[in-house]
Design an enzyme around this catalytic site. Structure first.
Site, PDB file in Angstrom:
ATOM      1  N   SER A 254    -114.632 -19.243   4.138  1.00 36.78           N
ATOM      2  CA  SER A 254    -115.784 -18.401   4.477  1.00 36.78           C
ATOM      3  C   SER A 254    -115.370 -17.401   5.554  1.00 36.78           C
ATOM      4  CB  SER A 254    -116.924 -19.265   5.007  1.00 36.78           C
ATOM      5  OG  SER A 254    -116.576 -19.752   6.287  1.00 36.78           O
ATOM      6  N   LYS A 255    -116.277 -16.468   5.863  1.00 39.09           N
ATOM      7  CA  LYS A 255    -116.003 -15.493   6.929  1.00 39.09           C
ATOM      8  C   LYS A 255    -115.755 -16.227   8.240  1.00 39.09           C
ATOM      9  CE  LYS A 255    -117.560 -10.955   5.884  1.00 39.09           C
ATOM     10  NZ  LYS A 255    -118.773 -10.430   5.273  1.00 39.09           N
ATOM     11  N   ARG A 256    -116.567 -17.288   8.469  1.00 44.15           N
ATOM     12  CA  ARG A 256    -116.440 -18.030   9.713  1.00 44.15           C
ATOM     13  C   ARG A 256    -115.081 -18.728   9.789  1.00 44.15           C
ATOM     14  NH1 ARG A 256    -120.940 -21.938  11.059  1.00 44.15           N
ATOM     15  NH2 ARG A 256    -119.565 -23.301  12.233  1.00 44.15           N
ATOM     16  N   ALA A 258    -112.418 -17.774   8.460  1.00 43.17           N
ATOM     17  CA  ALA A 258    -111.404 -16.744   8.675  1.00 43.17           C
ATOM     18  C   ALA A 258    -111.328 -16.391  10.162  1.00 43.17           C
ATOM     19  CB  ALA A 258    -111.721 -15.511   7.845  1.00 43.17           C
ATOM     20  N   ALA A 259    -112.483 -16.302  10.822  1.00 42.03           N
ATOM     21  CA  ALA A 259    -112.503 -15.958  12.246  1.00 42.03           C
ATOM     22  C   ALA A 259    -111.868 -17.077  13.081  1.00 42.03           C
ATOM     23  CB  ALA A 259    -113.937 -15.702  12.691  1.00 42.03           C
TER      24      ALA A 259
END
Ligand code: GLU
Length: 491
Positions: A254-256, A258-259
């Protein structure tokens, strides 16, 4: 295999990531292997989702990876333009052709009506698809309503009964029941074509032989097949690649997630990987093996070796967890393959970025003593920043090695000064044997004595190998630092 024509067709809606890099790599490899063409097509039909700078990031990322394309928005080519926003009239023409042939129709339903329809379908637990209200409006009536300026879209007339079968090269026949498919919108009310139509038209006009892409497009692939068939076109070979899972193997990234990765010095974004000090060779080698293998043991592939070894039939459709340990392993290995001069060139930008005045001549001398210790190029700053930073202000208590009195510490420094003084320069071959015998004479261990010397001349407890480092720092600075250490101890 005959020469292929393949396209990498990113939408400039975010950062270029590993998944896209892999698609582009496979496209590139099969094009180069077969003597075909690799085409870059920018799919910017969804103007609302465009991200400023994203198109440039695609060019930069591909250039950095060394994946050059034969046709594209920037280099042109015989089937251009290669940016979909410049092809609006082409899509219009083909949409009208489908309407004329009865494969598509005008739909005049208002957004309010559509939203009521969807709510009803959800409540009745039916598939949420267009209910077909406008399918039966006669073409003549529809044409006059369009001519009168009534707001409309163009929808694909998906068959209501039966099933559609298309073939994916890796997965074989894929069959969907037509009633599960929607009457997808081909052209929006503002006259702009949507992806489904635009991609099919472009793939046909650009003579694409193989569509290699992410498996997120698998659910709508039967629609794409149908569009090609409605026009009477030959379909490309469809190849939907494997999905990347999180490093844990549990679910998609998810984007999270990835961060979070960036905190461990990792990333799925190509630009970030460059900043973190990964080599493009390592990225290519690593992503090549995420969904493809040559055999069950060969790990290292240069780009050229990949071109020679790559075949579509060795692609694996099973999902695979992203393995960053493997990536670090590849990167460290590719760093070891660089010559001193190459490594110096590659690490220089990292020193520049830190504001450290590192010149290529010195970096080339440093390269052999740090190479084996680097996982990323950025690690060179920790290892070798000391050669370019001002020498730190030390205190006397930093100098003694383990279990050493100030007296013993001063003896080590004094003997180093005596040994080094008469030497014309501090070559490792001269300094090291001398100092080793001094250590014995003083009754110390090498760990103790060299620990003291290391702090005295590098200002750090950890540094690249001591004698090699002294050679690079040079006699004059070393002598000054030793004298300064001695005065600290006697103060
Ligand atoms: N523009 C689509 C994407 O970025 C391309 C899909 C395709 O290759 O057909 O996912």
């Amino acid at each position: 295999m005959d020469p292929v024509r393949v396209r990498f067709a990113p939408s400039p809606t975010g950062h270029l990531h590993l998944g896209s890099a892999r698609t582009a790599l496979y496209d590139y490899l099969i094009a180069r292997k077969t003597g075909g063409q690799f085409i870059l097509r920018i799919e910017d039909t969804d103007q609302k989702r465009l991200v400023e700078g994203a198109e440039q990031e695609i060019y930069d990322g591909l250039h950095w990876l060394g994946l050059d394309w034969d046709e594209g928005p920037d280099v042109g080519g015989p089937y251009g333009p290669y940016r979909q926003s410049e092809r609006k009239e082409i899509y219009q023409k083909y949409a009208l052709e489908l309407v004329e042939k009865g494969y598509a129709y005008y739909c005049f339903c208002s957004p309010e009506r559509l939203s009521e329809m969807r709510t009803g379908q959800q409540q009745r637990k039916e598939p949420v698809v267009y209910d077909g209200t406008c399918r039966n409006i006669s073409l003549d009536e529809a044409r006059s309503r369009v001519a009168a300026g009534e707001k409309h879209v163009i929808r694909f007339k998906t068959p209501r009964t039966g099933a559609t079968t298309m073939t994916d090269l890796l997965r074989g026949a894929i069959t969907v029941e037509n009633r599960m498919l929607d009457d997808y919108i081909l052209v929006k009310s503002d006259g702009l074509a949507l992806y489904h139509l635009a991609a099919a038209v472009d793939d046909h006009l650009m003579k694409i032989t193989h569509v290699i892409r992410s498996s997120e497009w698998l659910p709508t692939a039967p629609l794409h097949s149908m569009i090609h068939r409605s026009f009477g076109w030959q379909e490309p070979v469809w190849v939907h690649l494997s999905v990347f899972l999180k490093p844990s193997g549990k679910g998609k990234m998810s984007k999270r997630d990835a961060a979070e990765l960036v905190k461990d010095g990792h990333s799925i974004f190509i630009k970030e990987l460059e900043n973190l000090g990964y080599l493009p060779e390592a990225v290519l080698n690593w992503v090549a093996l995420m969904g493809w293998s040559f055999d069950d043991h060969t790990e290292f592939f240069t780009k050229q070796a990949l071109i020679e070894s790559f075949t579509l039939d060795r692609l694996n459709p099973s999902p695979a967890a992203i393995n960053f340990q493997k990536f670090d392993y590849f990167n460290a290995n590719y760093i070891r393959m660089l010559t001193d001069a190459e490594l110096a060139e590659r690490i220089k930008p990292f020193f520049d970025r830190e504001g450290l005045p590192a010149d290529l001549f010195t970096l080339t001398r440093i390269a052999p003593i740090i190479r084996e210790r680097l996982t990323t190029l950025d690690d060179a700053i920790d290892m070798a920043g000391l050669f370019f930073r001002p020498f730190p202000q030390l205190t006397a208590d930093q100098l003694p090695g383990k279990d050493m009195t100030p007296e013993m510490t001063a003896n080590v420094i004094r003997s180093a000064i005596e040994v080094f003084e008469p030497l014309p320069s501090l070559d490792k071959d001269a300094t090291e044997p001398f100092m080793r015998s001094e250590v014995d004479r003083l009754g110390l261990t090498p760990g103790q004595a060299f620990g003291t010397l290391r702090v005295a001349v590098t200002g750090q407890k950890v540094s690249p190998p001591l004698f090699e480092s002294m050679e690079i720092i040079g006699k004059q600075a070393i002598m000054e630092r030793l004298q300064a250490a001695l005065s600290l101890l006697s103060a």
